[in-house]
Write a protein that holds these residues in place. Structure first.
Motif, PDB file in Angstrom:
ATOM      1  N   ASN A  18       0.835  -1.185   0.000  1.00 24.62           N
ATOM      2  CA  ASN A  18       0.000   0.000   0.000  1.00 24.62           C
ATOM      3  C   ASN A  18       0.872   1.237   0.000  1.00 24.62           C
ATOM      4  O   ASN A  18       1.947   1.244   0.588  1.00 24.62           O
ATOM      5  N   PRO A  19       0.418   2.298  -0.637  1.00 22.85           N
ATOM      6  CA  PRO A  19       1.180   3.545  -0.629  1.00 22.85           C
ATOM      7  C   PRO A  19       1.357   4.069   0.792  1.00 22.85           C
ATOM      8  O   PRO A  19       0.474   3.890   1.637  1.00 22.85           O
ATOM      9  N   TYR A  22       0.254  10.268   0.188  1.00 18.55           N
ATOM     10  CA  TYR A  22      -0.526  10.755  -0.943  1.00 18.55           C
ATOM     11  C   TYR A  22       0.439  11.200  -2.031  1.00 18.55           C
ATOM     12  O   TYR A  22       1.545  11.675  -1.741  1.00 18.55           O
ATOM     13  N   SER A  23       0.008  11.056  -3.275  1.00 14.65           N
ATOM     14  CA  SER A  23       0.846  11.508  -4.375  1.00 14.65           C
ATOM     15  C   SER A  23      -0.005  11.746  -5.610  1.00 14.65           C
ATOM     16  O   SER A  23      -0.955  11.009  -5.867  1.00 14.65           O
ATOM     17  N   SER A  25       0.971  12.343  -9.648  1.00 12.40           N
ATOM     18  CA  SER A  25       2.114  12.291 -10.570  1.00 12.40           C
ATOM     19  C   SER A  25       1.890  13.177 -11.789  1.00 12.40           C
ATOM     20  O   SER A  25       0.749  13.500 -12.138  1.00 12.40           O
ATOM     21  N   SER A  39      -1.817   9.714 -12.831  1.00  7.80           N
ATOM     22  CA  SER A  39      -1.728   8.715 -11.768  1.00  7.80           C
ATOM     23  C   SER A  39      -1.722   9.390 -10.404  1.00  7.80           C
ATOM     24  O   SER A  39      -1.156  10.477 -10.238  1.00  7.80           O
ATOM     25  N   TYR A  40      -2.338   8.717  -9.441  1.00 10.66           N
ATOM     26  CA  TYR A  40      -2.286   9.197  -8.065  1.00 10.66           C
ATOM     27  C   TYR A  40      -2.352   8.003  -7.124  1.00 10.66           C
ATOM     28  O   TYR A  40      -2.684   6.896  -7.530  1.00 10.66           O
ATOM     29  N   GLN A  41      -1.979   8.242  -5.872  1.00 10.62           N
ATOM     30  CA  GLN A  41      -2.017   7.176  -4.874  1.00 10.62           C
ATOM     31  C   GLN A  41      -2.584   7.697  -3.567  1.00 10.62           C
ATOM     32  O   GLN A  41      -2.434   8.872  -3.231  1.00 10.62           O
ATOM     33  N   TYR A  72      -3.323   2.530  -5.679  1.00  9.27           N
ATOM     34  CA  TYR A  72      -2.738   3.257  -6.803  1.00  9.27           C
ATOM     35  C   TYR A  72      -3.801   3.351  -7.892  1.00  9.27           C
ATOM     36  O   TYR A  72      -4.453   2.364  -8.214  1.00  9.27           O
ATOM     37  N   TYR A  73      -3.938   4.545  -8.483  1.00  9.06           N
ATOM     38  CA  TYR A  73      -4.986   4.773  -9.471  1.00  9.06           C
ATOM     39  C   TYR A  73      -4.439   5.490 -10.692  1.00  9.06           C
ATOM     40  O   TYR A  73      -3.471   6.250 -10.593  1.00  9.06           O
ATOM     41  N   GLN A  74      -5.086   5.242 -11.828  1.00  8.82           N
ATOM     42  CA  GLN A  74      -4.786   5.945 -13.068  1.00  8.82           C
ATOM     43  C   GLN A  74      -6.098   6.388 -13.694  1.00  8.82           C
ATOM     44  O   GLN A  74      -7.071   5.629 -13.710  1.00  8.82           O
TER      45      GLN A  74
END
Length: 106
Positions: A18-19, A22-23, A25, A39-41, A72-74
């Motif tokens: 798991n991340p 937060y991020s 990209s 992308s983000y997490q 994680y997501y796109q």
């Protein structure tokens, strides 16, 4: 001649990490025409709003506006209906907020 063979059994387990933070990209590709991926997490569940704005701050499109679990997501943005130029995408997830720039070239 005596030969000794040792056999060991190994198992492969899928590890899901798991991340830890937060991020958001940088989109890829950038500049782009007309499709890009953002992308983000998320380190914990959160209501996520990811939206695209033009340089005057006008909302162009909401890409995500829902509760998301850790992970994680796109998101793919198809900018086929907007003109060339500089745009900003912004995420709001829990207490995390971040904006990034992207460029549409037609």
């Amino acid at each position: 001649e005596i030969r000794v063979f040792y056999s060991t059994t190994t198992s492969v387990e899928e590890s899901v990490l798991n991340p830890e933070s937060y991020s958001l990209s940088q989109n890829y590709p950038n500049p782009f025409n007309p499709v890009t991926t953002i992308s983000y997490q998320l380190p914990k569940p959160a209501f996520v709003n990811l939206a695209v704005y033009n340089v005057t701050g006008q909302l162009i499109e909401t890409l995500t506006n829902e509760q998301k679990n850790v992970g994680y997501y796109q998101v793919v943005w198809n900018a086929g209906t907007v003109g060339s130029g500089l745009y900003f995408y912004r995420i709001e997830a829990g207490e995390y907020t971040k904006s990034m720039k992207c460029v549409v070239i037609k």
